[in-house]
Design an enzyme around this catalytic site. Sequence first.
Site, PDB file in Angstrom:
ATOM      1  N   GLU A  48      -2.159  -9.720  -4.213  1.00 15.35           N
ATOM      2  CA  GLU A  48      -0.906  -9.146  -3.704  1.00 15.35           C
ATOM      3  C   GLU A  48       0.097 -10.208  -3.284  1.00 15.35           C
ATOM      4  O   GLU A  48       1.306  -9.996  -3.374  1.00 15.35           O
ATOM      5  CB  GLU A  48      -1.169  -8.196  -2.530  1.00 15.35           C
ATOM      6  N   LYS A 160      -0.373   8.188   2.959  1.00 20.34           N
ATOM      7  CA  LYS A 160      -0.793   8.861   1.735  1.00 20.34           C
ATOM      8  C   LYS A 160      -0.409  10.341   1.718  1.00 20.34           C
ATOM      9  O   LYS A 160       0.004  10.870   0.684  1.00 20.34           O
ATOM     10  CB  LYS A 160      -2.307   8.700   1.558  1.00 20.34           C
TER      11      LYS A 160
END
Lengths: 556, 167
Positions: A48, A160
Site C-alpha cells: 500500500e 463497510k
Amino acid sequence: MKTGAKLLVESLQREGAGTIFGYPGGSVLPIYDELYDAPIRHILVRHEQAAAHAADGYARASGRVGVCLATSGPGACNLVTGIATAYMDSVPLVAITGQVPTFMLGNDAFQESDITGITMPVTKHSYLVKRAADIGQVVKDAFYIAGTGRQGPVLVDIPKDVMTAQIDIEPPIGRARLRGYQPTYEGHALQIEKAVTLIGEAERPLLYVGGGVIASGASEEVRRLAELMLIPVATTLMGLGAVPCDHPLNLGMIGMHGTEAANYAVTECDLLIAVGVRFDDRVTGKIDAFAPNARIIHIDIDPAEIGKNKPVDVPIVGDAGKVLQSIIRRLIKKEGREMWLARTRHWKEAQTVRDGEDGLSPAHIIREMSDLLGDRGIVVTEVGQNQMWAAQHYCFRRPRTWISSGGLGTMGYGFPAAIGAHFARPDETVVDVAGDGSFQMNIQELGTVAQYKVPVKVVILNNMYLGMVRQWQELFYDRRYSYTELPAVDFVGIARAYGVDGIRVEEKEEVRPALEAAFTTDGPFVLDFRIEREANVFPMVPAGAAINEMIGRRQR
Amino acid sequence: MKLHTLHVLVENKAGVLARIAGLFSRRGFNIESLAVGTCEEAGMSRMTIVVLGDDAQIEQVKKQLNKLIDVIKVSDITEQSTVSRELALIKVAAEPGETRAGVMQIANIFRAQIIDVGAKTVILEVTGDSEKIDALETLLRQYGIKEFVRTGKIALLRGQKGIKSTK
Ligand SMILES: Cc1ncc(C[n+]2csc(CCOP(=O)(O)OP(=O)(O)O)c2C)c(N)n1
C-alpha cells in the site's frame, strides 16, 4: 437504488479520476466489486505504501489529483508514509480507506485502526463518512480541498456498511461547499505596489523559487520577470525545472547541496524575491546568515508560511502565477545591473564540475542520461546521494520533469512514484534514479511494472552503502561506518526473477550503451551501476552552518 | 510573552476538537484554557482559547488555526473590550460551626453560591473573571479544598460588535 460503493465509484469518475492505485482487502470488497466493471483503471501495487507514492507521482507529473485505495487497519496504516510524503511536499492526493462497519467502530474490531486519528497531523483534511448519502459530497469536497490553495492529501475513510447501504442518489454537480475554506489567489494591491518599488530600486536582486512555482504553473512568469528586470534565479530542490537549467540567468540549486553561485548570491543579494518557497532549513542553513543584507518579498499561497521561519518586508498571499503577473504588469524594463550579473556569472563559471575519478562516477552517469534523454525524460528519485547527484547533474528544462521527496525525504519513494508518473505521462521516458538501499525499500514493485509492462527505467547508483549516511559518518563521525554497509545484491537477477530485463555496468565505456539499451527497450529495465564506493556529494553546507560556508569537493 | 484570548468559530463536527488540540500539541503551542460549546448559529460552535506566547507565536497560532478546514473564523480579542467569565465549583472542608461560618462569609463576599452542604463539606459555585476565581481559591485553601473544577474562560465582545461567520 444503488450501493454507497457504486456512488463512490461514480463520484470518483465525476471528479476525473481515470487511474487509481490500490490494494484490496475485506473492508473494501464492495468497492472492488464495483471497480470490476467500472471505466476506471485500477493498478494493483504490491504494497500500500507504493499505492500512495504512485498516486503522488501521478499527481506531480500531471498536476491533477492522485487517488489511492486501501483496506482498513494494516492497509490504511501502510499508506501513512506515502500520505506524509505528499503532505510535506504539498501534493494533491485523495486517499480512500475502508473501515470496519459503523456499529463496530471503536471496539478494536478485526483490522480496525483509527486512520483519521493516525493521519490527522499529515493530512490537509480528512473525513470519516458515516452515511452513504454523504459520499458524493465528501468526494467532491475532498478533491476540491486536495487540489486547490496549498495542495495536499485528503483522507476519506468509509465503513463497510456505508459502502453496502442502499441509496437513491446521484453524485452532486456544482461546486464544493465549505464555509471555512476560501484560499486567496490574488495578491493584495498595496503589497504588490511595494514589491514593484523594491524590485525597481534593488541593485542586487535574486529570485528564490520553489515547488510553489511548479504547483502554480508559474514558470513562464518567473522567466519573464527574471529577463525583464535582469534578475538571477536560484531554485530549491523542489523548484528544479521551473527555469531551464541552461538559461543564462539560472544559478542552479540553492541550499545544502546547492551551487556556489546560488549560495553566494543569496548571501550578497540586497533583495530576495521568494516565490513558492518555505525557507526550509535544508535551504537556509543557519537562518540568520541567510540573505543577511536583503529586503525580502515573499509570495506564497499559504499565509502561514510567510514569516514562519524568517521575517519578511513584503508579504504577498496569493497564487504565484497571478501575483507575478500583476507585478510584471507594473514594472518598467530594467537596464544595467551589469556589475551584479557579472559577479554571479563569475561564480557560475568558477564552479565547473570536475569528474576527476577513475572509476564509474555517478556525475558522469547522470550527465550521459541527461544528454541521451534531452527533452523526453521525467526523472524521479529515491533519497540520498542518488537524489542529490540527479538534482545537481541532470539538466531540467521543463516543470514537472523532476519528481523527488523533498520535505520528508522518503527512501522507497522513487520507484512507485515513477510508476505513477508513467500513468500520468505515458508519452515520456520515466527514470527512477535509485540508491541500492532505497531501491530495496520498495523493490517488490518490480512485480507491478512486470504485470502492467510499465516502461520505467531504474538507474541504480550502487555503492553498496547507505551512501548519504556513510558520507555524514565520513565527514562528521570519523569514518566510523556504523551499520551503513550493504552486501552486494544481484539486482539484475532479482529483476529477471520478476520478468524484468536488466544489465549490470562496471566500466565507464559501458555507461552510454547500457543507457541506450534501457531507453530503447519497450518495457521496464533495471540498470545496476557499480559506482565508486566512496564518492561524495559536494559542495556541501554542514547542517547548521551558514549557507556560504561550503565544504569542498573531492578532498580525498 | 503574554496571555492571549482567541475567539474561534468552528463547524460543529466530529473531530474538530481533536484537530485543534492536535495542532497545538504538534506545533508546541501551550494552551492555558479552552472552552467550547454550541452557539447561536446552527451547525457551529464557539471556542475561547487562552494561549501564552509572543507576537510571532500568536501570529503562527492564528494562521495555523485558520488553515483548518473546519475553522470558520479566528479573532484575537485580547486587546478588545470584552466581558469574560469562568465558572468554578469548589468543594471545601467545612465542619458545622465556626469554620462553616467562615466559609459562608467568604462565599458571600465573592457572591458565590452554596449549592451543596454535606456533613463535613460544602460546595461553592462561583463565576467571574480568572483573577476573582484565583483569589477565592487562595482564601479557601486555609480551610482545605477537597476538589476544585473550573470551566476555562469564555468571552464575548462588548456592545454591537461581534464575531460572526459572515460580515
Ligand atoms: C525511510 C527512510 N529511512 C531512513 C532514511 C535515512 N537516510 C537518508 S539517506 C539514506 C541512505 C540512502 O542510501 P541509498 O538508498 O543506498 O542511496 P545513496 O545515498 O547511496 O545514493 C538513509 C538511510 C530515510 N531518508 N528514509
